[in-house]
Design an enzyme around this catalytic site. Sequence first.
Site, mmCIF file in Angstrom:
data_model
loop_
_atom_site.group_PDB
_atom_site.id
_atom_site.type_symbol
_atom_site.label_atom_id
_atom_site.label_comp_id
_atom_site.label_asym_id
_atom_site.label_seq_id
_atom_site.Cartn_x
_atom_site.Cartn_y
_atom_site.Cartn_z
ATOM 1 N N ARG A 132 0.860 -1.172 0.000
ATOM 2 C CA ARG A 132 0.000 0.000 0.000
ATOM 3 C C ARG A 132 0.903 1.231 0.000
ATOM 4 N NH1 ARG A 132 -2.374 -3.561 3.838
ATOM 5 N NH2 ARG A 132 -4.442 -4.214 3.178
ATOM 6 N N LYS B 192 -2.922 -1.894 7.139
ATOM 7 C CA LYS B 192 -4.284 -1.450 7.388
ATOM 8 C C LYS B 192 -4.763 -1.992 8.736
ATOM 9 C CE LYS B 192 -8.528 -1.380 4.633
ATOM 10 N NZ LYS B 192 -9.091 -1.933 3.387
ATOM 11 N N HIS C 274 -2.246 2.393 -5.817
ATOM 12 C CA HIS C 274 -3.053 1.213 -5.473
ATOM 13 C C HIS C 274 -3.259 0.312 -6.694
ATOM 14 C CE1 HIS C 274 -5.242 -0.763 -2.306
ATOM 15 N NE2 HIS C 274 -6.151 -1.099 -3.196
ATOM 16 N N ARG D 29 -0.671 -2.202 -6.773
ATOM 17 C CA ARG D 29 -0.974 -3.306 -5.854
ATOM 18 C C ARG D 29 -1.891 -4.318 -6.546
ATOM 19 N NH1 ARG D 29 -1.161 -4.502 -0.356
ATOM 20 N NH2 ARG D 29 -3.145 -5.250 0.451
ATOM 21 N N HIS E 234 -4.455 -9.630 3.219
ATOM 22 C CA HIS E 234 -5.909 -9.601 3.216
ATOM 23 C C HIS E 234 -6.419 -10.515 4.332
ATOM 24 C CE1 HIS E 234 -6.165 -8.502 -1.335
ATOM 25 N NE2 HIS E 234 -6.085 -7.418 -0.577
ATOM 26 N N TYR F 171 -8.968 -10.855 -7.739
ATOM 27 C CA TYR F 171 -7.903 -10.681 -8.721
ATOM 28 C C TYR F 171 -7.787 -11.861 -9.689
ATOM 29 C CZ TYR F 171 -6.671 -6.941 -5.558
ATOM 30 O OH TYR F 171 -6.712 -5.826 -4.775
#
Length: 173
Positions: free
Chosen positions: A17, A44, A132, A135, A158, A167
């Site tokens: 990130r 995050k 992003h 990413r 995640h 993805y």
Amino acid sequence: AQRLRFVLDFAYGTGLRASEFVSATLRQIETDEHGDHWLHVIGKGSKAGKVALPPLAWGALNRHLAQRGLPTTPSLWSPDTPLLGSLEQDSGAGITSARLWNVVRRFFGTAADVIGESSPAVVDKLRRASPHWMRHTHASHSLARGAELTSVRDNLRHASLSTTSIYLHGDEV
């Protein structure tokens, strides 16, 4: 141009990130007993994580350090040195997330201008590109090249496989 190349290679190679990238210092890098390189990040939700530094990212970091006149040997590193340094002479400071976004957006905007009307779909994607987006590209290309879904999930940190599975494309699903 050299710093931009580092940003692109390192962001693509790691899937970090923007906030993780600009806050990372040399202290956060470790080399394990197998010679693999890892970057410890706080991501995050203030969650600690570990991101693989593949050869693309590791090589880009070493070139970037050398271009900044810094040692490339980990034992000689100053631990508080930011991975992505400011352009100011003799500055040990890093850059902000907002600055990183501006640099990347300007690069992709320029690329879109160069392509022009020859490929409208590509131009549209480039105009929307951001850190992003790098990413997302990291994740999509990793999965397309056969990386395990769980490995990509862990590298991106995640919480759920369902987040990472967005993805997957077409026949990969």
